[in-house]
Design a protein around this motif. Sequence first.
Motif, PDB file in Angstrom:
ATOM      1  N   GLU A 173       0.775  -1.369   0.065  1.00 58.68           N
ATOM      2  CA  GLU A 173      -0.054   0.049  -0.046  1.00 58.68           C
ATOM      3  C   GLU A 173       0.898   1.262   0.089  1.00 58.68           C
ATOM      4  O   GLU A 173       0.857   2.272   0.852  1.00 58.68           O
ATOM      5  N   LEU A 174       1.589   1.499  -1.036  1.00 57.71           N
ATOM      6  CA  LEU A 174       2.689   2.669  -1.017  1.00 57.71           C
ATOM      7  C   LEU A 174       1.634   3.627  -1.955  1.00 57.71           C
ATOM      8  O   LEU A 174       0.783   3.176  -2.715  1.00 57.71           O
ATOM      9  N   PRO A 175       2.128   4.965  -1.775  1.00 55.83           N
ATOM     10  CA  PRO A 175       1.249   5.973  -2.317  1.00 55.83           C
ATOM     11  C   PRO A 175       1.318   5.516  -4.000  1.00 55.83           C
ATOM     12  O   PRO A 175       2.419   4.854  -4.439  1.00 55.83           O
ATOM     13  N   PRO A 176       0.304   5.983  -4.840  1.00 58.16           N
ATOM     14  CA  PRO A 176       0.262   5.628  -6.323  1.00 58.16           C
ATOM     15  C   PRO A 176       1.399   6.314  -7.120  1.00 58.16           C
ATOM     16  O   PRO A 176       1.526   5.989  -8.334  1.00 58.16           O
ATOM     17  N   TRP A 177       2.067   7.414  -6.754  1.00 62.00           N
ATOM     18  CA  TRP A 177       3.157   8.002  -7.435  1.00 62.00           C
ATOM     19  C   TRP A 177       4.509   7.435  -7.107  1.00 62.00           C
ATOM     20  O   TRP A 177       4.772   6.971  -6.179  1.00 62.00           O
ATOM     21  N   ARG A 178       5.596   7.763  -8.003  1.00 59.48           N
ATOM     22  CA  ARG A 178       6.762   7.156  -7.756  1.00 59.48           C
ATOM     23  C   ARG A 178       7.515   7.963  -6.885  1.00 59.48           C
ATOM     24  O   ARG A 178       7.215   9.104  -6.871  1.00 59.48           O
ATOM     25  N   GLY A 179       8.274   7.288  -5.943  1.00 65.66           N
ATOM     26  CA  GLY A 179       9.055   7.855  -4.953  1.00 65.66           C
ATOM     27  C   GLY A 179      10.316   8.343  -5.564  1.00 65.66           C
ATOM     28  O   GLY A 179      10.801   8.005  -6.403  1.00 65.66           O
ATOM     29  N   ALA A 180      11.085   9.143  -4.720  1.00 66.82           N
ATOM     30  CA  ALA A 180      12.315   9.579  -4.874  1.00 66.82           C
ATOM     31  C   ALA A 180      13.318   8.774  -4.420  1.00 66.82           C
ATOM     32  O   ALA A 180      13.267   8.024  -3.314  1.00 66.82           O
ATOM     33  N   ALA A 181      14.475   8.221  -5.359  1.00 65.36           N
ATOM     34  CA  ALA A 181      15.340   7.337  -4.965  1.00 65.36           C
ATOM     35  C   ALA A 181      16.284   7.988  -3.932  1.00 65.36           C
ATOM     36  O   ALA A 181      16.811   8.932  -4.045  1.00 65.36           O
ATOM     37  N   VAL A 182      16.664   7.578  -2.719  1.00 65.52           N
ATOM     38  CA  VAL A 182      17.308   7.626  -1.555  1.00 65.52           C
ATOM     39  C   VAL A 182      18.073   6.408  -1.103  1.00 65.52           C
ATOM     40  O   VAL A 182      17.745   5.160  -1.475  1.00 65.52           O
ATOM     41  N   PRO A 183      19.431   6.651  -0.287  1.00 68.00           N
ATOM     42  CA  PRO A 183      20.009   5.659   0.140  1.00 68.00           C
ATOM     43  C   PRO A 183      19.179   4.334   0.796  1.00 68.00           C
ATOM     44  O   PRO A 183      19.440   3.238   0.621  1.00 68.00           O
ATOM     45  N   SER A 184      18.166   4.700   1.346  1.00 73.79           N
ATOM     46  CA  SER A 184      17.404   3.686   2.190  1.00 73.79           C
ATOM     47  C   SER A 184      16.505   3.032   1.338  1.00 73.79           C
ATOM     48  O   SER A 184      15.458   2.269   2.089  1.00 73.79           O
ATOM     49  N   GLY A 185      16.021   3.639   0.218  1.00 71.90           N
ATOM     50  CA  GLY A 185      14.839   3.094  -0.546  1.00 71.90           C
ATOM     51  C   GLY A 185      14.128   4.322  -1.374  1.00 71.90           C
ATOM     52  O   GLY A 185      14.954   4.943  -2.147  1.00 71.90           O
ATOM     53  N   GLU A 186      12.911   4.255  -1.367  1.00 72.67           N
ATOM     54  CA  GLU A 186      12.209   5.111  -1.890  1.00 72.67           C
ATOM     55  C   GLU A 186      11.700   6.154  -0.959  1.00 72.67           C
ATOM     56  O   GLU A 186      10.895   5.767   0.085  1.00 72.67           O
ATOM     57  N   LEU A 187      11.445   7.730  -1.153  1.00 71.05           N
ATOM     58  CA  LEU A 187      10.872   8.584  -0.265  1.00 71.05           C
ATOM     59  C   LEU A 187       9.788   9.220  -1.038  1.00 71.05           C
ATOM     60  O   LEU A 187       9.727   9.579  -2.288  1.00 71.05           O
ATOM     61  N   TYR A 188       8.599   9.371  -0.296  1.00 70.46           N
ATOM     62  CA  TYR A 188       7.465   9.754  -0.759  1.00 70.46           C
ATOM     63  C   TYR A 188       7.069  11.028   0.190  1.00 70.46           C
ATOM     64  O   TYR A 188       7.338  10.882   1.388  1.00 70.46           O
ATOM     65  N   ARG A 189       6.485  11.809  -0.433  1.00 72.90           N
ATOM     66  CA  ARG A 189       5.846  13.053   0.281  1.00 72.90           C
ATOM     67  C   ARG A 189       4.175  12.999   0.188  1.00 72.90           C
ATOM     68  O   ARG A 189       3.762  12.924  -0.833  1.00 72.90           O
ATOM     69  N   ASP A 190       3.465  13.313   1.566  1.00 69.25           N
ATOM     70  CA  ASP A 190       2.313  13.158   1.421  1.00 69.25           C
ATOM     71  C   ASP A 190       1.875  14.165   2.262  1.00 69.25           C
ATOM     72  O   ASP A 190       2.630  15.038   2.985  1.00 69.25           O
ATOM     73  N   THR A 191       0.295  14.285   2.480  1.00 64.08           N
ATOM     74  CA  THR A 191      -0.121  15.244   3.569  1.00 64.08           C
ATOM     75  C   THR A 191      -1.190  14.521   4.380  1.00 64.08           C
ATOM     76  O   THR A 191      -2.032  13.639   3.931  1.00 64.08           O
ATOM     77  N   LEU A 192      -0.987  14.916   5.877  1.00 66.11           N
ATOM     78  CA  LEU A 192      -1.875  14.251   6.668  1.00 66.11           C
ATOM     79  C   LEU A 192      -3.070  14.921   6.698  1.00 66.11           C
ATOM     80  O   LEU A 192      -3.657  15.929   5.841  1.00 66.11           O
ATOM     81  N   THR A 197       2.400  18.525   6.002  1.00 64.76           N
ATOM     82  CA  THR A 197       3.435  17.513   5.173  1.00 64.76           C
ATOM     83  C   THR A 197       3.933  16.478   6.336  1.00 64.76           C
ATOM     84  O   THR A 197       4.417  16.561   7.159  1.00 64.76           O
ATOM     85  N   PHE A 198       3.889  15.069   5.617  1.00 57.13           N
ATOM     86  CA  PHE A 198       4.811  14.187   6.261  1.00 57.13           C
ATOM     87  C   PHE A 198       5.411  13.363   5.168  1.00 57.13           C
ATOM     88  O   PHE A 198       5.154  13.520   3.815  1.00 57.13           O
ATOM     89  N   PHE A 199       6.611  12.626   5.332  1.00 54.59           N
ATOM     90  CA  PHE A 199       7.124  11.731   4.468  1.00 54.59           C
ATOM     91  C   PHE A 199       7.198  10.438   4.750  1.00 54.59           C
ATOM     92  O   PHE A 199       7.314  10.017   6.067  1.00 54.59           O
ATOM     93  N   LEU A 200       7.130   9.521   3.976  1.00 51.40           N
ATOM     94  CA  LEU A 200       7.321   7.956   3.974  1.00 51.40           C
ATOM     95  C   LEU A 200       8.285   7.430   2.990  1.00 51.40           C
ATOM     96  O   LEU A 200       8.668   7.674   2.218  1.00 51.40           O
ATOM     97  N   LEU A 201       9.190   6.828   4.018  1.00 51.37           N
ATOM     98  CA  LEU A 201      10.616   6.093   3.725  1.00 51.37           C
ATOM     99  C   LEU A 201      10.547   4.627   3.603  1.00 51.37           C
ATOM    100  O   LEU A 201      10.051   3.926   4.435  1.00 51.37           O
ATOM    101  N   SER A 202      10.322   3.867   2.272  1.00 50.05           N
ATOM    102  CA  SER A 202      10.017   2.447   2.085  1.00 50.05           C
ATOM    103  C   SER A 202      11.371   1.706   1.820  1.00 50.05           C
ATOM    104  O   SER A 202      12.097   2.287   0.562  1.00 50.05           O
ATOM    105  N   GLY A 203      11.638   0.720   2.272  1.00 47.02           N
ATOM    106  CA  GLY A 203      12.935  -0.157   2.010  1.00 47.02           C
ATOM    107  C   GLY A 203      12.358  -1.453   2.201  1.00 47.02           C
ATOM    108  O   GLY A 203      11.387  -1.763   2.584  1.00 47.02           O
ATOM    109  N   PRO A 204      13.396  -2.358   1.947  1.00 52.04           N
ATOM    110  CA  PRO A 204      13.065  -3.924   1.773  1.00 52.04           C
ATOM    111  C   PRO A 204      12.382  -4.346   3.293  1.00 52.04           C
ATOM    112  O   PRO A 204      11.683  -4.907   3.327  1.00 52.04           O
ATOM    113  N   ARG A 205      13.200  -3.880   4.418  1.00 50.24           N
ATOM    114  CA  ARG A 205      12.693  -4.090   5.534  1.00 50.24           C
ATOM    115  C   ARG A 205      12.078  -2.994   6.378  1.00 50.24           C
ATOM    116  O   ARG A 205      12.242  -2.945   7.797  1.00 50.24           O
TER     117      ARG A 205
END
Length: 233
Positions: A173-192, A197-205
């Motif tokens: 259940e990641l955001p439908p848009w593409r995240g920015a590539a960062v060392p820890s995985g993908e970084l998404y910007r979203d709104t509460l 503003t908040f950010f979601l960082l998604s990696g393998p674990r």
Amino acid sequence: MAPSTTVRHRSLDGVSYRLTGPLDLALPGTSAADISIGGRLTEFTAGPRSLADDIAGALGITSFDSELSFRGGTLRLASRQEYEPRSGLAERPVLVAWQGRKYSLVTRLYSVTVRDVLGLLRTLGIAEHDDGITLTPEREAGSAFVRPATVIKEVPGLGLLEMSEPTRDEADELPPWRGAAVPSGELYRDTLSDGRTFFLLSGPRLRATLVPLGDTAEAAPDLLGKLHVTAED
């Protein structure tokens, strides 16, 4: 640029989060977990050894009622009568604090005796590590984590970072848009829901959320790009 530093914070379910980057990472972290024990949902919080005294002070508790040796640390119990203004009911929740060499574990229980507390804690293996406390629920005794434990850490100039291993549903259940590539995985910007503003960082674990503090939202993507977070056993 500030020199890169590395810290580790262990979650209550055993995952060690390694943070590396040119940021101020000196503040301690805390870990929280919900555990079902014999059908009873109990929330535990672990942090620095001073956490137990800090929570007691915030509750108006000036001293603990009893102390005993337990699982390689000191178990301290205190109760204080509380009133619920709307209902007028009075309760005496028990503050339960286990303190080791560097870390402490805290929970609050209602309608329990000392014997009840000991029986509950005996269904959990408590271990202190260099980077935090872990709990090992005994499934045979009906104890289990309800969901992955979290680690919460404030990073000055960045915000409040909350890290956990993703559940299967969260991984899908990641955001439908593409995240920015960062060392820890993908970084998404979203709104509460309140517009912040908040950010979601998604990696393998890793599933980490960052809520910026103050006016750090615009600087957050660049700073997160310099922070490397990994989850290890």
